[in-house]
Motif scaffolding. Structure first.
Motif, PDB file in Angstrom:
ATOM      1  N   UNK A   1       9.218  13.604   2.528  1.00 42.13           N
ATOM      2  CA  UNK A   1       9.439  14.462   1.378  1.00 42.13           C
ATOM      3  C   UNK A   1       8.175  15.257   1.102  1.00 42.13           C
ATOM      4  N   UNK A   2       8.349  16.480   0.705  1.00 40.91           N
ATOM      5  CA  UNK A   2       7.192  17.313   0.376  1.00 40.91           C
ATOM      6  C   UNK A   2       6.776  17.026  -1.064  1.00 40.91           C
ATOM      7  N   UNK A   3       5.458  16.977  -1.285  1.00 37.62           N
ATOM      8  CA  UNK A   3       4.965  16.697  -2.610  1.00 37.62           C
ATOM      9  C   UNK A   3       5.014  15.215  -2.920  1.00 37.62           C
ATOM     10  N   UNK A   4       4.885  14.888  -4.201  1.00 40.05           N
ATOM     11  CA  UNK A   4       4.978  13.501  -4.612  1.00 40.05           C
ATOM     12  C   UNK A   4       3.857  12.657  -4.036  1.00 40.05           C
ATOM     13  N   UNK A   5       4.126  11.348  -3.818  1.00 41.13           N
ATOM     14  CA  UNK A   5       3.072  10.432  -3.378  1.00 41.13           C
ATOM     15  C   UNK A   5       2.490  10.763  -2.011  1.00 41.13           C
ATOM     16  N   UNK A   6       3.217  11.524  -1.176  1.00 42.33           N
ATOM     17  CA  UNK A   6       2.671  11.917   0.124  1.00 42.33           C
ATOM     18  C   UNK A   6       1.435  12.796  -0.015  1.00 42.33           C
ATOM     19  N   UNK A   7       1.357  13.559  -1.101  1.00 44.38           N
ATOM     20  CA  UNK A   7       0.286  14.541  -1.245  1.00 44.38           C
ATOM     21  C   UNK A   7      -0.875  14.027  -2.092  1.00 44.38           C
ATOM     22  N   UNK A   8      -0.852  12.760  -2.487  1.00 42.99           N
ATOM     23  CA  UNK A   8      -1.983  12.221  -3.230  1.00 42.99           C
ATOM     24  C   UNK A   8      -3.257  12.335  -2.399  1.00 42.99           C
ATOM     25  N   UNK A   9      -4.383  12.503  -3.077  1.00 39.39           N
ATOM     26  CA  UNK A   9      -5.670  12.653  -2.396  1.00 39.39           C
ATOM     27  C   UNK A   9      -6.753  12.093  -3.301  1.00 39.39           C
ATOM     28  N   UNK A  10      -7.920  11.773  -2.736  1.00 37.53           N
ATOM     29  CA  UNK A  10      -9.018  11.273  -3.561  1.00 37.53           C
ATOM     30  C   UNK A  10      -9.282  12.180  -4.755  1.00 37.53           C
TER      31      UNK A  10
ATOM     32  N   UNK B   1       1.338   6.413   4.981  1.00 39.60           N
ATOM     33  CA  UNK B   1       0.108   6.695   4.246  1.00 39.60           C
ATOM     34  C   UNK B   1      -0.221   5.518   3.338  1.00 39.60           C
ATOM     35  N   UNK B   2      -1.529   5.260   3.197  1.00 41.89           N
ATOM     36  CA  UNK B   2      -1.985   4.278   2.227  1.00 41.89           C
ATOM     37  C   UNK B   2      -3.073   4.917   1.372  1.00 41.89           C
ATOM     38  N   UNK B   3      -2.864   4.863   0.065  1.00 37.97           N
ATOM     39  CA  UNK B   3      -3.836   5.400  -0.878  1.00 37.97           C
ATOM     40  C   UNK B   3      -4.562   4.233  -1.537  1.00 37.97           C
TER      41      UNK B   3
ATOM     42  N   UNK C   1      -6.689  -2.326  -4.974  1.00 40.38           N
ATOM     43  CA  UNK C   1      -5.256  -2.066  -4.852  1.00 40.38           C
ATOM     44  C   UNK C   1      -5.053  -0.940  -3.843  1.00 40.38           C
ATOM     45  N   UNK C   2      -3.836  -0.840  -3.343  1.00 44.69           N
ATOM     46  CA  UNK C   2      -3.474   0.316  -2.532  1.00 44.69           C
ATOM     47  C   UNK C   2      -1.981   0.583  -2.695  1.00 44.69           C
ATOM     48  N   UNK C   3      -1.623   1.829  -2.520  1.00 41.55           N
ATOM     49  CA  UNK C   3      -0.228   2.251  -2.588  1.00 41.55           C
ATOM     50  C   UNK C   3       0.180   2.728  -1.209  1.00 41.55           C
ATOM     51  N   UNK C   4       1.173   2.060  -0.608  1.00 36.95           N
ATOM     52  CA  UNK C   4       1.671   2.503   0.693  1.00 36.95           C
ATOM     53  C   UNK C   4       2.924   3.344   0.483  1.00 36.95           C
ATOM     54  N   UNK C   5       3.032   4.402   1.283  1.00 37.55           N
ATOM     55  CA  UNK C   5       4.141   5.347   1.178  1.00 37.55           C
ATOM     56  C   UNK C   5       4.790   5.444   2.554  1.00 37.55           C
TER      57      UNK C   5
ATOM     58  N   UNK D   1       7.931   2.630  -1.528  1.00 43.28           N
ATOM     59  CA  UNK D   1       6.614   2.564  -2.154  1.00 43.28           C
ATOM     60  C   UNK D   1       6.286   1.104  -2.438  1.00 43.28           C
ATOM     61  N   UNK D   2       5.103   0.673  -2.017  1.00 39.49           N
ATOM     62  CA  UNK D   2       4.673  -0.699  -2.275  1.00 39.49           C
ATOM     63  C   UNK D   2       3.279  -0.667  -2.876  1.00 39.49           C
ATOM     64  N   UNK D   3       3.102  -1.376  -4.003  1.00 38.92           N
ATOM     65  CA  UNK D   3       1.792  -1.536  -4.614  1.00 38.92           C
ATOM     66  C   UNK D   3       1.200  -2.848  -4.116  1.00 38.92           C
ATOM     67  N   UNK D   4       0.044  -2.756  -3.440  1.00 39.56           N
ATOM     68  CA  UNK D   4      -0.599  -3.924  -2.840  1.00 39.56           C
ATOM     69  C   UNK D   4      -1.821  -4.330  -3.644  1.00 39.56           C
ATOM     70  N   UNK D   5      -2.034  -5.639  -3.762  1.00 40.24           N
ATOM     71  CA  UNK D   5      -3.217  -6.192  -4.410  1.00 40.24           C
ATOM     72  C   UNK D   5      -3.928  -7.095  -3.419  1.00 40.24           C
ATOM     73  N   UNK D   6      -5.215  -6.873  -3.226  1.00 35.66           N
ATOM     74  CA  UNK D   6      -5.978  -7.642  -2.241  1.00 35.66           C
ATOM     75  C   UNK D   6      -6.060  -9.107  -2.639  1.00 35.66           C
TER      76      UNK D   6
END
Length: 206
Positions: free
Chosen positions: A52-61, A88-90, A100-104, A112-117
């Motif tokens: 998908x264009x936009x959304x969580x794919x386009x997140x950046x630092x 992608x993993x943010x 934490x990280x967000x995988x897309x 979408x998965x929210x990960x906690x170390x």
């Protein structure tokens, strides 16, 4: 003579059925053990629709994300490729200092998965099931990918990553990742509904 022929035909038919059942059983067994084929019902990576264009794919630092009423800042992004499939993993920072990280991932549906170390975890991957934190996780898939990283990731700009993924009920996940020659990073994850995520981009439009 006719009786002998009939008996022979019946015996051959029974043998054919037995062989067919054994072959089907063996294939199903191979598809459910670690190191074998992907478990039945899990979509093959790389055969998804276009991202998908936009959304969580386009997140950046520098971007900010609100997930389940908590604010996170994106500190780094890791893009991974395995064959013809990519994800992608943010990396996310919050006030607690916990990693934490967000995988897309793209599949039949956006995942979408929210990960906690879990830096103190002593478990290692490879077993069909793993118990951690009072929950049992079942092996889902294993592989190796190439990655590129930007932002504050603590990684070289490019390299390889090995992984083992496990799943449990209620959308719970368990992952093991090893970048380059380093040891396993353990993290527990929660499957998100896209409505649980709100993106707050920086002022500069991308």
């Amino acid at each position: 003579m006719d009786g002998s022929v009939t008996y022979l035909v019946a015996a051959v038919a029974v043998l054919a059925v037995v062989v067919f059942v054994i072959v089907v059983w063996a294939r199903r067994r191979a598809a459910t053990r670690p190191g074998g084929a992907r478990p039945a019902g899990r979509p093959a990576r790389g055969r998804a629709a276009e991202p998908l264009r936009g959304g969580p794919h386009r997140l950046a630092p520098g971007d900010r994300v609100r997930i389940r009423e908590r604010e996170y800042a994106v500190s780094g992004t890791i893009r991974l490729v395995e064959g013809d499939w990519s994800w992608v993993q943010h990396l996310l920072d919050d006030a607690s200092g916990t990693r934490h990280r967000l995988s897309v991932e793209d599949g039949p549906d956006l995942e979408l998965v929210l990960w906690t170390a879990e830096p103190g975890a002593t478990v290692t991957p490879g077993a069909p099931t793993i118990d951690l934190g009072g929950r049992r996780y079942t092996w889902a898939e294993t592989g190796q990918s190439r990655y590129t990283a930007i932002g504050e990731t603590g990684l070289p700009a490019a390299g390889t990553m090995r992984y083992h993924d496990y799943q449990s009920g209620g959308g719970a996940r368990l992952s093991f990742e090893a970048y380059g020659e380093e040891g396993w990073r353990v993290a527990r994850g929660d499957l998100l509904d896209p409505t649980e995520l709100t993106i707050r981009p920086t002022a500069e439009e991308r």
